[in-house]
Enzyme design. Structure first.
Site, PDB file in Angstrom:
ATOM      1  N   GLY A  40       0.811  -1.222   0.000  1.00  0.00           N
ATOM      2  CA  GLY A  40       0.000   0.000   0.000  1.00  0.00           C
ATOM      3  C   GLY A  40       0.835   1.258   0.000  1.00  0.00           C
ATOM      4  CG  HIS A  41       1.499   3.819  -2.731  1.00  0.00           C
ATOM      5  ND1 HIS A  41       2.848   3.595  -2.631  1.00  0.00           N
ATOM      6  CD2 HIS A  41       1.142   3.410  -3.971  1.00  0.00           C
ATOM      7  CE1 HIS A  41       3.288   3.068  -3.763  1.00  0.00           C
ATOM      8  NE2 HIS A  41       2.281   2.949  -4.587  1.00  0.00           N
TER       9      HIS A  41
END
Length: 429
Positions: A40-41
């Site tokens: 994820g970011h």
């Protein structure tokens, strides 16, 4: 205008979204070319925080076309959950394009991921259990379901039947689980067909035409170099190519169209899951980095393993990826330390080794050789030029640059999207 590949140069979670934000309005397309919703970011815009798992971070930038290309494996349920969550917060998600050739993560992939990982016991890889590995395995075994198959019920049913013929034997006879019903899978996937249809495109054609028209395309890698299935710390890796070469195979854009490769490195090192990690800390210094850096997984919430900066890994990443520029993130996390150790080489059974050992056994036994640099106590979150940084922070950056294999062109000094010091233009070279 250029095609730019942006990759993680350590074990992931380096802050790739920071570099994407830095390029921002100067980019026309942001392409996710590998992985799935197993990484994820976290992107901070003003006082708003966005956690993205499957979607490219460019979806948060107005006028940018976000693309999920053929190298990605797509969990469609997760896709629509993320899209709905962003829409509810006022984000325009209508520009998203998805490759017709991207493979699909099904319920049986998630089931197999979880049961096989448990079955490994002490030899567990540290998978997120989201079905990414089994989906890629089906792709290689030519048993995969692609996005385009969802629009033809007959083909979809044939492919699901072929995949489950083998998998149900495995689930029932080896893992003592119930068999998966074909109709449940087929009907679930078909239920998304009409919502998916407007997003699906020949993304290779779209991207090549964009480059022909002078547009700027940013390829955003998931995970990182040391998790690449070919070049990472195998078998403690992801199931795709997270290096710059994966941008071409994962998107259908030829390597000779790529102008720049930007590697993201933290000012220290982290990793999630099992596997070797020479600079890992088990003392109060590790807790300091974890607490100050908020080192918990965006996707899993798991606490990250923390350690000092590892220059041999940076040099390895620079070589494997052809890094033209590094972005050094989270320099602010080191504020308050009296001294900051940096790993410059390894001791392997009494022998100094300056590069990442090719032998897995040697890497497991590698002991870091450190050089120490003086720290700083000044708050650097407001710095916007290199000269604004305290002298010791500048010296740290320059020392790390000299031993990392490429220039450091930007430095992250805080969580906000504008908390960055730019030394060199990432687009112009």
């Amino acid at each position: 205008m250029p095609a730019i590949v942006l990759i993680g140069a350590q074990w992931g979670d380096e802050g790739k979204g920071k570099a994407t934000d830095l390029l921002g309005s100067r980019v026309d397309y942001v392409v996710k070319f590998n992985g799935g919703n197993n990484a994820g970011h976290t992107v901070v815009i003003g006082d708003q925080k966005y956690a993205l798992h499957l979607l490219p971070s460019g979806i948060l930038t107005p006028n940018v076309t976000p693309v999920i290309s053929n190298g990605v494996v797509v969990d469609i349920e997760v896709l629509f959950h993320e899209l709905e969550a962003l829409s509810s917060r006022g984000v325009d998600v209508s520009r998203l394009l998805i490759s017709a050739n991207a493979h699909v993560i099904t319920a049986y992939h998630r089931t197999l991921d979880k049961v096989t990982e448990r079955f490994l016991g002490k030899r567990q890889i540290g998978t997120t259990g989201r079905g990414i590995g089994p989906a890629y395995a089906d792709k290689i075994n030519r048993l995969g379901i692609r996005i385009q198959d969802i629009f033809d019920e007959n083909i979809l049913r044939q492919k699901v039947e072929g995949a489950l013929e083998q998998k149900n034997h495995l689930l029932v006879k080896v893992y003592n689980r119930r068999a998966i019903v074909i109709d449940e899978i087929v009907n679930d996937l078909l239920s998304y067909a009409e919502r998916l249809r407007p997003m699906v495109a020949d993304t290779s054609l779209v991207l090549n035409q964009a480059l022909d028209a002078g547009k700027t395309v940013l390829f955003e890698g998931g995970q990182a170099t040391m998790l690449d299935v070919d070049h990472g710390t195998y078998p403690f890796v992801t199931s795709s190519n997270a290096t710059s070469g994966g941008a071409s195979t994962g998107s259908g854009v030829a390597p000779n169209r790529i102008d720049r490769v930007i590697g993201i490195v933290k000012a220290y090192t982290t990793r999630v899951g099992s596997g070797p990690f020479p600079t890992e800390l088990f003392d109060e210094s590790g807790e300091f980095l974890r607490a100050n850096g908020f080192e918990f997984g965006t996707t899993t919430g798991r606490p990250r393993r923390c350690g000092w900066y590892d220059a041999p890994i940076a040099r390895y990443s620079a070589r494997i990826n052809g890094v033209t520029d590094f972005v050094l993130t989270k320099l602010d996390v080191l504020t308050g330390l009296a001294t900051i150790p940096v790993c410059v080489a390894y001791d392997v059974d009494g022998v100094r080794v300056d590069e990442v050992p090719v032998s897995q056994s040697d890497f497991h036994h590698a002991v870091p050789i450190y050089e120490e640099f003086p720290g700083w106590t000044e708050d650097i979150t407001g710095c916007r030029t290199f000269d604004d940084l305290p002298a010791n922070a500048q010296a740290y950056v320059l020392a790390v640059e000299a031993i990392s294999g490429s220039r450091i062109s930007a430095i992250g000094v805080g969580p906000g999207r504008d908390a960055i010091v730019v030394r060199h233009d990432l687009l112009e070279g």
